[in-house]
Structures are given as C-alpha cells and as structure tokens.
Design an enzyme around this catalytic site. Structure first.
Site, PDB file in Angstrom:
ATOM      1  N   HIS A  57       0.802  -1.229   0.000  1.00  0.00           N
ATOM      2  CA  HIS A  57       0.000   0.000   0.000  1.00  0.00           C
ATOM      3  C   HIS A  57       0.832   1.275   0.000  1.00  0.00           C
ATOM      4  O   HIS A  57       0.291   2.374  -0.023  1.00  0.00           O
ATOM      5  CB  HIS A  57      -0.944   0.024   1.215  1.00  0.00           C
ATOM      6  CG  HIS A  57      -0.223   0.284   2.502  1.00  0.00           C
ATOM      7  ND1 HIS A  57       0.462  -0.698   3.172  1.00  0.00           N
ATOM      8  CD2 HIS A  57      -0.057   1.419   3.223  1.00  0.00           C
ATOM      9  CE1 HIS A  57       1.016  -0.181   4.251  1.00  0.00           C
ATOM     10  NE2 HIS A  57       0.718   1.107   4.311  1.00  0.00           N
TER      11      HIS A  57
HETATM   12  C1  UD1 Z   1      -1.736   5.483   6.142  1.00  0.00           C
HETATM   13  C2  UD1 Z   1      -0.372   5.894   6.698  1.00  0.00           C
HETATM   14  C3  UD1 Z   1       0.595   4.723   6.533  1.00  0.00           C
HETATM   15  C4  UD1 Z   1       0.039   3.459   7.145  1.00  0.00           C
HETATM   16  C5  UD1 Z   1      -1.329   3.177   6.520  1.00  0.00           C
HETATM   17  C6  UD1 Z   1      -1.953   1.934   7.100  1.00  0.00           C
HETATM   18  C7  UD1 Z   1       0.246   8.276   6.484  1.00  0.00           C
HETATM   19  C8  UD1 Z   1       1.100   9.221   5.738  1.00  0.00           C
HETATM   20  N1  UD1 Z   1       0.186   7.019   5.978  1.00  0.00           N
HETATM   21  O1  UD1 Z   1      -1.579   5.284   4.741  1.00  0.00           O
HETATM   22  O2  UD1 Z   1       1.813   5.055   7.198  1.00  0.00           O
HETATM   23  O3  UD1 Z   1       0.934   2.393   6.892  1.00  0.00           O
HETATM   24  O4  UD1 Z   1      -2.177   4.293   6.763  1.00  0.00           O
HETATM   25  O5  UD1 Z   1      -3.096   1.559   6.424  1.00  0.00           O
HETATM   26  O6  UD1 Z   1      -0.337   8.640   7.484  1.00  0.00           O
HETATM   27  N2  UD1 Z   1      -9.087   5.463   2.265  1.00  0.00           N
HETATM   28  C9  UD1 Z   1     -10.282   4.796   2.301  1.00  0.00           C
HETATM   29  N3  UD1 Z   1     -10.837   4.519   3.503  1.00  0.00           N
HETATM   30  C10 UD1 Z   1     -10.259   4.885   4.664  1.00  0.00           C
HETATM   31  C11 UD1 Z   1      -9.037   5.577   4.621  1.00  0.00           C
HETATM   32  C12 UD1 Z   1      -8.455   5.841   3.419  1.00  0.00           C
HETATM   33  O7  UD1 Z   1     -10.867   4.443   1.284  1.00  0.00           O
HETATM   34  O8  UD1 Z   1     -10.821   4.592   5.739  1.00  0.00           O
HETATM   35  C13 UD1 Z   1      -8.458   5.737   0.955  1.00  0.00           C
HETATM   36  C14 UD1 Z   1      -8.569   7.159   0.528  1.00  0.00           C
HETATM   37  O9  UD1 Z   1      -9.035   7.174  -0.775  1.00  0.00           O
HETATM   38  C15 UD1 Z   1      -7.140   7.699   0.565  1.00  0.00           C
HETATM   39  C16 UD1 Z   1      -6.281   6.452   0.563  1.00  0.00           C
HETATM   40  O10 UD1 Z   1      -7.097   5.383   1.056  1.00  0.00           O
HETATM   41  O11 UD1 Z   1      -6.843   8.497  -0.511  1.00  0.00           O
HETATM   42  C17 UD1 Z   1      -5.088   6.599   1.453  1.00  0.00           C
HETATM   43  O12 UD1 Z   1      -5.450   6.955   2.800  1.00  0.00           O
HETATM   44  P1  UD1 Z   1      -4.431   7.798   3.721  1.00  0.00           P
HETATM   45  O13 UD1 Z   1      -4.966   7.933   5.098  1.00  0.00           O
HETATM   46  O14 UD1 Z   1      -4.024   9.028   3.028  1.00  0.00           O
HETATM   47  O15 UD1 Z   1      -3.101   6.952   3.789  1.00  0.00           O
HETATM   48  P2  UD1 Z   1      -2.840   5.380   3.747  1.00  0.00           P
HETATM   49  O16 UD1 Z   1      -2.318   5.033   2.404  1.00  0.00           O
HETATM   50  O17 UD1 Z   1      -3.995   4.620   4.282  1.00  0.00           O
END
Ligand code: UD1
Length: 360
Positions: free
Chosen positions: A205
């Site tokens: 991821h």
């Molecule tokens: C975040 C953390 C990462 C951790 C990971 C665990 C940061 C910079 N990154 O990454 O260190 O390893 O979490 O999972 O804080 N989204 C959903 N549902 C949710 C949350 C997110 O669909 O509940 C989607 C959104 O479209 C978003 C993408 O996932 O754009 C990424 O979410 P984000 O919180 O930005 O970072 P992660 O890649 O999850």
C-alpha cells in the site's frame, strides 16, 4: 489528570489496544481521553479493529477523512486545537508515524502540552516516505520517547536526546499480538480457496509501490509468476484498489480480498508459507510468528526484523524475488530471534512510566 491518546489509522489502533488493555489492569492516577482523528474511517480499516481489540468508542472523533497530505494534517491540527482550548490534557500521547501522529504532536507542543511519542527514534533515512518526515518532526518536538528497540535508542542518543527522556519499553503491537493469539479466526474463504497452509500472503500500500499503475502491474506480475502456481492471498488496501482496478487480466493465482479484520489477517499470516509486504508492522508480527517475510523496499526503519527476525529486504524494484520465493516455498529460511522486550509487557511498562511522569 487527563492523558490524550491519539489514533488515526489501522496500525495505530493495534498499538493503542495494548495501552487501553494495560490501563484496565494496572492502577494509574490518570484518565485516558481517546481521540480518533478519522484519518481511516472505513469500517474495514477502523470500526472492526475497535470491536475486535476491545477498544472503547473514542471520546472524541475529529472525522477528518482523506485528503492531500497538507490538507489532512492541517484539518487535524485545527480540530485538535479546538479540543485542547476547551479542555487541555496533562499529556498528549502519540503512537507510530502516520499523519495523525505528527499533526497532534505539533498542535500539543505549540500549546505547551508535553508530548509522549511511542515508537520513537526509528528511522529509514528515506525522506521520500511521508512516514519518515512524520517521525523526524514528531521526535524533534517530543518530551518523552518510548522505544521498541536499542537501535531506536541509539538513533535518539545520536540526535542528542537526553537519556533520561528515553524509555526502552518494547513493542505495543506485539503485546496486542500475544493478547490475541488464542482468538485468531479462520477467514470464511480459507477452505473455499483450499489454502491449507500452502499459500503466500501479499500486502502492498505504500505510495511508492502502488500509485504508479505501470510499475504496480509489473510488480504484481513479477510476484505471481515467481510464485508459479502457488496461491497468493492479497487483502487490498483502499489506496491499492484504485491501481488494481486498472489491471485487465489479473493472474489466476492472485486471490484478491477486501482489507481483513485483525484476527483473520493474523490467522492467515501465522498459517502461511510466508509474507511479501511493504508494511513495517507486518515485518514485526512475522518475526514473532517465525514466518518468513520479504519486504519490497530499499530500506527499513525496523532493522531488528532483518538482523534478528525473519525479514529480508529485496528492494523496491526486486530482481531476486523468485530466488527468495523459492526459498519460502521450500521452507528454507533463517531462524528468528525475538527482539528484547517484545514480551507482551510493553503496555504495562508504558502505563507505569506515564504515571511516574505525571507525578513529577
Ligand atoms: C496510512 C499511513 C501509513 C500506514 C497506513 C496503514 C500516512 C502518511 N500514511 O496510509 O503510514 O501504513 O495508513 O493503512 O499517514 N481510504 C479509504 N478509507 C479509509 C481511509 C483511506 O478508502 O478509511 C483511501 C482514501 O481514498 C485515501 C487512501 O485510502 O486516498 C489513502 O489513505 P491515507 O490515510 O491518506 O493513507 P494510507 O495510504 O492509508
């Protein structure tokens, strides 16, 4: 006395579960105020972790959701500032290295609330990862540093952090793993897919590994062909889903499923031939299980998983994957030693130390 404990994303929930559990067991003269930033909001990434790990509903949910790095951090800071203005805590405890961690640390520190960083001092030295920036900023303004390994202590000492502020307590994620060993659940698809302890687990991821569709597709094809016909179980993170949907013909041995609850995911890892990942926490869990682990990154902030554990770093553009996957399948892997103080008692050490800090 109020201690704010902050959680925003899936790995944070696993870490704070250890603290909540220890606080229930050991007497301490403070109350926890649990704050969820809402960085992860999906049931599969958030609610199910609270339920399975016995974490109470948060006292406050900031509901920030997803957005760009700056916007997410900014919103968390604005909303936490309002909370602190109304009712300031005596300490702010942040865990790990996600955006929520850094945003709370900055806000608390600017409002003169002492900051405790759990999992302090780890470094990948790779500033292209948002997590590394979060680690550096958080550690540079924290007042107390709780560490998982001696490597982290060394990093902090080299940065000039006063030894009296560093507490080598062990690993909260491993507390949660030990607390749940007897509760792991076989996923409903396990028998349907005929996995029978003869499969690999894949997780991916990191933006660097999944955001470029061309590179992501190459990596998926490389992994699945290296595994030959062996099944690869792939719980797909929402970020990864977007890239996965653009691959037209997915290899047959790649079994894609939704993000899994904690108890099912760890059942899979424990019963697999090995894990291929770009996560950090999973390398720690695999080490404790003694399950072979390949990390598709050029560096790790968790060198103990390589030096003592089952983890091998193969780089972000792996050319030697098939060699290591062959070794996984042949069960020909180095034996793991569990790092010092990864003993299930970290939460207790943290709660007792927080109590002492607040008394002084
Ligand atoms: C975040 C953390 C990462 C951790 C990971 C665990 C940061 C910079 N990154 O990454 O260190 O390893 O979490 O999972 O804080 N989204 C959903 N549902 C949710 C949350 C997110 O669909 O509940 C989607 C959104 O479209 C978003 C993408 O996932 O754009 C990424 O979410 P984000 O919180 O930005 O970072 P992660 O890649 O999850």
């Amino acid at each position: 006395m109020i201690v704010d404990i902050i959680a925003g994303t899936r790995p944070n929930f696993v870490k704070i579960a250890s603290l909540i559990n220890a606080k229930r067991k050991y007497r301490a003269n403070f109350q926890i105020r649990l704050i969820h930033t809402g960085q992860h909001y999906d049931n599969k990434l958030s609610d199910v972790f609270f339920k399975e790990l016995g974490i109470p509903l948060p006292d406050i949910n900031l509901n920030v959701g997803s957005s760009s790095q700056a916007s997410q951090v900014g919103q968390i800071m604005i909303k936490y500032e309002e909370v602190v203005l109304k009712n300031p805590p005596n300490l702010c405890v942040v865990v790990g290295d996600v955006n929520s961690t850094m945003a709370f640390a900055i806000t608390a520190k600017k409002m003169n609330i002492p900051v405790v960083h759990i999992e302090a001092g780890i470094r990948s030295n790779d500033l292209s990862m948002p997590e590394e920036i979060n680690r550096i900023v958080t550690d540079s303004i924290s007042d107390y540093f709780f560490t998982t390994t001696k490597f982290a202590n060394e990093n902090l000492s080299n940065l000039g952090v006063n030894e009296n502020k560093i507490f080598f307590v062990g690993n909260t994620m491993i507390d949660t793993l030990y607390n749940n060993l007897n509760n792991f659940k076989k996923p409903s698809f396990y028998d349907d897919y005929d996995l029978n302890n003869n499969f690999l687990v894949l997780t991916m991821h990191r933006p660097a590994n999944v955001d470029s569709i061309v590179d992501f597709e190459k990596r998926i094809k490389e992994i699945t062909s290296s595994a030959k016909h062996l099944k690869i179980l792939f719980p797909v993170h929402p970020r990864t889903k977007k890239s996965l949907e653009s691959i037209v013909d997915l290899p047959e041995n790649l079994l894609c499923v939704e993000p899994l609850p904690y108890l099912e995911f760890n059942y899979l890892v424990k019963n697999s031939l090995g894990v291929i990942t770009d996560s950090g926490g999973i390398t720690e869990e695999a080490t404790v299980f003694g399950v072979p682990c390949i990390t598709m990154r050029d560096n790790t902030e968790r060198p103990e998983t390589v030096e003592y554990g089952t983890n091998i770093l193969v780089g972000s553009t792996p050319t030697n994957l098939s060699k290591y996957i062959d070794k996984m399948i042949a069960k020909n892997w180095k034996k793991a030693k569990i790092p010092e103080k990864w003993d299930g008692k970290t939460g207790k050490r943290i709660i007792k130390t927080l109590d002492r800090i607040l008394k002084n």
